[in-house]
Design a protein around this motif. Structure first.
Motif, mmCIF file in Angstrom:
data_model
loop_
_atom_site.group_PDB
_atom_site.id
_atom_site.type_symbol
_atom_site.label_atom_id
_atom_site.label_comp_id
_atom_site.label_asym_id
_atom_site.label_seq_id
_atom_site.Cartn_x
_atom_site.Cartn_y
_atom_site.Cartn_z
ATOM 1 N N LYS A 97 38.124 31.727 43.630
ATOM 2 C CA LYS A 97 37.619 32.571 42.401
ATOM 3 C C LYS A 97 38.701 32.304 41.311
ATOM 4 C CE LYS A 97 37.333 37.462 40.718
ATOM 5 N NZ LYS A 97 38.431 37.621 39.912
ATOM 6 N N GLU A 98 40.051 32.162 41.330
ATOM 7 C CA GLU A 98 40.755 31.913 40.003
ATOM 8 C C GLU A 98 40.348 30.406 39.778
ATOM 9 O OE1 GLU A 98 42.058 34.061 38.643
ATOM 10 O OE2 GLU A 98 41.551 35.607 40.095
ATOM 11 N N CYS A 100 37.694 29.090 40.105
ATOM 12 C CA CYS A 100 36.328 29.209 39.128
ATOM 13 C C CYS A 100 36.569 29.625 37.638
ATOM 14 C CB CYS A 100 35.319 30.057 39.949
ATOM 15 S SG CYS A 100 34.620 29.434 41.450
ATOM 16 N N HIS A 101 37.598 30.566 37.445
ATOM 17 C CA HIS A 101 37.730 31.063 36.124
ATOM 18 C C HIS A 101 38.121 29.651 35.506
ATOM 19 C CE1 HIS A 101 37.526 35.141 35.842
ATOM 20 N NE2 HIS A 101 38.289 35.274 37.068
ATOM 21 N N ASP A 105 34.978 29.456 32.705
ATOM 22 C CA ASP A 105 35.183 30.264 31.509
ATOM 23 C C ASP A 105 35.173 29.710 30.157
ATOM 24 O OD1 ASP A 105 35.811 32.523 33.335
ATOM 25 O OD2 ASP A 105 37.887 32.614 32.936
ATOM 26 N N ASP A 109 35.780 34.198 27.183
ATOM 27 C CA ASP A 109 35.651 35.023 28.482
ATOM 28 C C ASP A 109 37.347 35.475 29.067
ATOM 29 O OD1 ASP A 109 32.944 34.717 28.932
ATOM 30 O OD2 ASP A 109 33.336 32.814 29.934
ATOM 31 N N PHE A 110 38.163 34.834 28.442
ATOM 32 C CA PHE A 110 39.570 34.829 28.779
ATOM 33 C C PHE A 110 40.282 35.952 28.266
ATOM 34 C CE2 PHE A 110 44.140 33.538 28.240
ATOM 35 C CZ PHE A 110 44.505 34.036 29.514
ATOM 36 N N THR A 117 40.832 44.163 31.298
ATOM 37 C CA THR A 117 39.822 43.388 32.269
ATOM 38 C C THR A 117 39.807 44.701 33.294
ATOM 39 O OG1 THR A 117 40.099 41.341 31.518
ATOM 40 C CG2 THR A 117 38.982 41.630 33.558
ATOM 41 N N GLU A 136 34.900 39.837 29.367
ATOM 42 C CA GLU A 136 36.042 39.555 30.597
ATOM 43 C C GLU A 136 35.502 40.081 31.872
ATOM 44 O OE1 GLU A 136 36.473 40.873 27.736
ATOM 45 O OE2 GLU A 136 38.088 39.854 26.759
ATOM 46 N N SER A 139 32.711 37.656 33.262
ATOM 47 C CA SER A 139 33.657 36.522 33.909
ATOM 48 C C SER A 139 33.986 36.803 35.231
ATOM 49 C CB SER A 139 34.763 36.352 32.944
ATOM 50 O OG SER A 139 35.708 35.246 33.409
ATOM 51 N N GLU A 140 34.665 37.942 35.301
ATOM 52 C CA GLU A 140 35.110 38.098 36.866
ATOM 53 C C GLU A 140 33.997 38.236 37.824
ATOM 54 O OE1 GLU A 140 38.299 38.817 38.005
ATOM 55 O OE2 GLU A 140 38.654 37.982 36.057
ATOM 56 N N ALA A 143 32.681 34.726 38.234
ATOM 57 C CA ALA A 143 33.745 34.008 39.123
ATOM 58 C C ALA A 143 33.786 34.266 40.528
ATOM 59 C CB ALA A 143 35.121 33.943 38.537
#
Length: 217
Positions: A97-98, A100-101, A105, A109-110, A117, A136, A139-140, A143
């Motif tokens: 998942k991280e 994928c950020h 992203d 999104d960050f 978040t 954000e 984005s979560e 991801a």
């Protein structure tokens, strides 16, 4: 709404590129493998995004984080921190998942302050990809969606749906794929599987760069 749909399609196309390189440029095409290699996914994303990615374990427990990514030098250097206490299957999906950020992203999104978040996710009145949801939060959710596409790809889910019709359990499939039962259940559900299938069928072909010059460490 149209903007959100395009964002989801773009993210699935990024997953398709990673998936393509996974089978073309790593040892992932060994058919006896029954789970996806997180190390291979990390190498592919680092190569495609032209960034450095390091993974470290943190020896403490968190109520809100299984893993998180810190970005340095304008995003060219990334460190993924994973909670050491996490169980193996959750550690794998959380790491991807991280990753994928890093892959999908955009700058908007960050959120450098993770508390914002978390508060957005905790707000039951806000759902992802809604007109009032934060970038954000979207984005979560995205991801997480793409992480499942990478660590538990559609072809695995196709086989597992058949296996479940023959009596296989979530626990057995979780052990086989090294994916938490939550994602086995979601990924093999008819509604989710059919929706993902429709997206994948509409994606354009991958136009790959030549990765043969790279060596998988």
């Amino acid at each position: 709404m149209a903007e959100n749909i395009l964002k989801i399609i773009d993210a699935f196309y990024a997953a398709k590129r990673v998936h393509h390189y996974y089978w073309m440029h790593t040892d992932g095409d060994e058919h006896e493998q029954q789970q996806v290699s997180v190390d291979n996914i990390q190498w592919i994303i680092a190569t495609l995004c032209d960034v450095q990615i390091e993974r470290l374990e943190l020896d403490f427990e968190s109520r809100f984080h299984r893993a998180f990514v810190e970005r340095y030098d304008d995003g060219t250097r990334n460190v993924i921190y994973v909670m050491k206490s996490e169980q193996g299957n959750w550690k794998r999906i959380s790491t991807v998942k991280e990753l994928c950020h890093i892959l999908i992203d955009t700058p908007g999104d960050f959120q450098p302050d993770p508390c914002q978040t978390i508060e957005g996710i905790k707000d039951d009145g806000i759902i992802p990809f809604h007109e009032h949801s934060m970038n954000e939060v979207d984005s979560e959710a995205l991801a997480e969606m793409i992480a499942m596409e990478l660590v538990y790809p559609l072809e695995f889910r196709r086989y597992d749906r058949e296996a479940m019709s023959d009596g296989a359990t979530l626990s057995e499939l979780s052990d086989k794929r090294k994916v938490p039962e939550k994602y086995i259940a979601l990924g093999t559900s008819k509604a989710h599987y059919d929706a993902c299938m429709e997206v994948w069928k509409r994606l354009p072909p991958v136009e790959p760069p030549n990765l043969n010059e790279y060596i998988l460490n």
